[in-house]
Each structure stands twice: as structure tokens, then as C-alpha cells.
Design a protein around this motif. Sequence first.
Motif: not given
Length: 651
Positions: A44-67
Motif C-alpha cells: 500500500g501507500f501512505k495517506k500523504s502520498d497522493k500520487d502513490q509513488q512509494t510502495i510499502f509492505c503491509k506486513i513488515c512496512l518495508a519500502k519496495v521499489s516497483a517501477t
Amino acid sequence: MAKMEKTDSEQLEIVISGAEEENGGTEALLPKRGAVSVVWRYFGFKKSDKDQQTIFCKICLAKVSATGGNTSNLRHHLRRRHVPEYEESMKLKGASSFTSQILVEISEGENEETDELVPKRGAHSVVWRYFGFKKSDYNQKNILCTICFTKVAAGGGNTSNLLHHLSRRHVSEYEQCIKLKFAPFGSAGGQQSLQDALARGAPYDRKSRRWIDITNAITLHLAKDMIALNTVEKEGFKQMVRTLDHSHCLQTSYFPDDHTGELLAAGLQEVLDSWGLPENKLVAITTDDGEDVKKAVEINKWAGLQCFGHKLHLAIEKGLSDERIQEAIGMCKKIVSTFSSSSKKRKDLAIVQNYLGLPNHVLTVETPTRWGSRQVMIQRVLEQERAISHVLKEDKKSRHLLPSWQDLEVLEAVNKALCPLQDFTDALSGEQYVGVSYLKPVLKLFNASILAEDENDPQLTKDVKRNVLADLNGKYSHPVVDDLLDMASLLDPRFRTKYTDEEKVERVLSRAVEEIVSLTKPQQDPLPGAAASGAESEPDPPPKPKRRKTLASFFKSQGGAVTEEESVREELTVYLQAADVDSDVNPFDWWRCRQTSFPRVAKLARRYLCIPATSAPSERAFSADGNLVPCHRAALKPDAVDRLVFLAQNL
């Protein structure tokens, strides 16, 4: 071993705490908008990330890159860090699309509070940026806070409770809202996005193909033509989005000759020839009330249907020919002209309107070429009569314009007679729905109720209704036009024979059968001699081999074969006995679904239901032509004008 487990636990806590710090805490993540793959249920994405650019894992909250929307890295992260979830996602991926969709919806339902809320349609207040509705709440009745997901009551569109909720629960957002509320237009944060503007203006779901196409087309227009982005916030743009669907203008022709009946007839024939349209396929031509155009139709021996809007407008003109009415309307025009030419009187009128609690409406000027503008002018003067009298009394030079009680009685009588007719003119001028089949029911409705004389009506109202109705009935009493309207109503599944006179029903049905039979006959070869010579040169086909009789052949009916006319009559009877159709149903959609059940009748319906009831589409094309060729572009060639009008009407 226990020490090692503790160390791993500590390391895991460090990793999680680091992820929480990077993510700004353990706030709930929002799902990806428009996601299709099931793997997105774990990211998912943070609420403040309106453009949904930075992806986070809902389980471990790690940032994952996927272009580029690629989900390979997301699946790799699950396979390396969360094996059970990875196996679950692979099962969902292998399941059928229908089952997968159900599982995803169930999963989303379990965490309903974290779903993205849909903004309020047509909202203007900035406070609505902090509130929304569930996607399933199509009527948008239950308001939810986008910050704490609390349900907030706000009846009648009042935003006081919403502001109170922000001030009590979310102080920083409340202060930001107040700043935006009183900030000047165009300040930071005050301009809505193109996506939000389109969501307000267009009645389509955000995931629908139509919504995506409209968004992309308007985005291209704004970028290519370098249009200001705040255009999407303006009322004209919103109205344009609501009316993006329109009919098509095929061609406009340069006609430098005099508009005589003979020359117009020849020009219309040339149009059919240039498009390769056979004259026998022309059912009717809709024209205005011009004598030259009517003469051209008579010369070509075509069936002509005169524009209902023009007919109604002329009937109203004749109905208002009374001298008392003309004097009252003249007084009305002088009042409107006085206020239109004086800015001081307009300001005074606005002040008096607020004091008396009247609507803040400006007076409307009559436009002779705009249908119904006279009735709108009269209605507006009657609505603002108290404010108008108050302003005119204060000026000695304009006191003679004060309407007398006799004038007001005349205007009220006229307004009572004409007010219901305005809606019919507007409704029958559309391009995206059937209009010709409405004419017969509308005329019946006029005679039965709309223009029927009421005992409580003033005598002047009765006279106006009687004159308008007599003129309309006389104009549509021609046998050819009457038959055309009966046939159009017959082929509309909403009406059929409901509005046809009983003594004419059988004649209309017989005519329909004849036309259907003629449509189903194969086209004759225009060169019979050549066809015969070609047939002689072809060798005879080989004889068909004899087949043995089957058991079913002994039970076939031995009666005579059913003729084509009997078959058509039977199909038409079944069509007339079909279930009733609601008046809001589009007849084109109805025939599209049932043309396999009534194939012959559907062909005839296609011929008649496409006839426009008014010439409004052509008038719009003429207006576009005039707008494209003003005085400073008078050197444009006819071919260039044709192309420009085509683009303006069809893009």
C-alpha cells in the motif's frame, strides 16, 4: 539457542522500528488505486502520498521499489520475506478471475476502514477535502472522516458539523481548512486536481473505460494547447464534461447561389448523390418553416417534417396576438431594457432583492431567435415585480415604467398558459435520444391536459391556450405528416398504438406490413439484360442427390406455405403484445436487445426512429459555422470551413 532467538527478535524489532520511523509511524496504508493484480493486497501507500509513488509492505512496512506498475519485485519480496503470504498470492493468481475478484473484495471488506473514500460529487467547500464516502455508498449519504474514519452527520449539505468535527478532533487540519477557506483563488492548495474535477463533472465510475478515455483526452487538450489547469474548476468546463457525447456532423456545403426553392432542391439532390445515398431510402427530411425550403422538399417530392420547435414558436406568436398582451409585453421589454442599460439600477435591484428575500436573478432579455425566451422574460419580471417596483419608485425619470395591476394580470395569464410549453421545446431538441416518436404523444397530451381549458383559468389564459392549440393541430393535420407520426409512434416500444386513433390502427398496421415486406425483398438488378446474359453463360448446377425420408418428415404440416406477408403480420402482432416498456427506456437500447426476436420490424424501426423532431442539430451546425468565420476570417476557403466545422462538431 535462546540467546540467538533473542538477538533475532531484537534485530527484528530494530528493523520494524526503523521501517516505522521511515514510514512516519504505524499509520494504515491505502490500497493502490485501480489495482488488478492480487499481489497488491499485501502492499500500500501512505495517506500523504497522493500520487502513490512509494510502495510499502503491509506486513513488515518495508519500502519496495516497483517501477512502471511491474509487480515482479513485489512477488520477489513476498517470496523472500513472507512465504505463507507468497503461497496465498500464488493460489489467488491461479484461481479464476471471478473467484479472485470475490476473494479480493472479501479481503478489502475485512479492513473496510482503510479503504480509500470517494470525494463528494459537486462539492465546493474546502472542508470536503477531509471527508468522503464509501465507494458502495452511491447516494453519498453516510459521511466519513478521511483521517479517523468516523461517521459525521451533516444534513442538507450543511458543513457546520464537519468543521466542528475538525476543530474538536483534528486541530491542525482545521486550521489548514480555515486558511484555505479564506485564501484568495489560486493560492497554494486551493486548486483541485484534474482527476477530482472530472470525478465531480462526469457521471462515470473512475475505473470505467469511458472515464479513463475522457480523462486522457482532456489531459491531452490541456497539455497540448497549454491551457491553464484551473480551467477544470470552472462551471463551463464541468458542463462540457457532462455533455461530451454528441451527434456527428458529416459535412457542410458552400452554397453561394440564391436560396430559391429550385436551387435548394437541386443542392439537396447533389448532397445525396455525393454521399451515394439512394433517394428511395429517404423516409423524411426535417426542415424549418422557411418557404423556400418547403418548396424545395415539394419539388423533390420528399416527405417533409417541419421542425416542432419552429411550429410551437409560431403557434405561440399567433396565440399572443391580442392587443392587451402586446402592450403588456412591450412594457416588459422597456423595464428589462432600463435595468440592462443602467448599472446603478442593477446594483439597487440586488440590494432590494436581498432585503425582500427574493432570488438574486438578473432580468432576462427576449431574444427573437431563441425559443421560449419571451416566456422566460415574463416569468422573471413577475418573479422580481416587488423589487422592480421599489427601484423604479425611487427614480422620478423611470416611474412611468411602473407596471399597473392590469399589466400584471395580463402577464400572469400569459405565463400560466406558456410556462408548461418551455420544457417540451427543450426536451424535443436533443440529439442523443429519439424525438419524432414523441410528437404524436405530445400533441395528444397538449389536447388532453397541458393546453386544455380549465374552469379556474382567466379568460385570457383560455384564449391563449385555444389559439395555440388550434394552430398546432392545423399544422400537423396533413395526411402525410399524420401517417409519419403514427408510424414512428408504432415503432417506439414505449407507445406502439397507444396514441393512435382507433379507427386508424388497422390502416397503420397494414402500411407497416407493406413497408416491411418491401424492405425484406431482395434488391432487383438494375441491368436485367446483363444479368440474363451472365446467367445463360453459367453452366447448370448439378442435380441435388436424393435423400431418404426421415421419421420427422411424416409429421410435417401438409397445409400451404406461410406467405411473407403473413409472417410479417405475425411478427408485428407479437411485437405489439410484448410487455409494456417504461417511458424512461431508450428505444434504441430496447431494439438493440430484441432485434433478433423481431428482425423484420427492427429494420423498419431503424428507418423511422432516426428522424429528428426539430432542426436544432442543424441550427447548432450553422451557429458553429458563424463562430468559425467571423469578420476577421472572411478569407477562409469553403473547403477549409468545411473541415473546421467537421472538427468542431465531431471532436
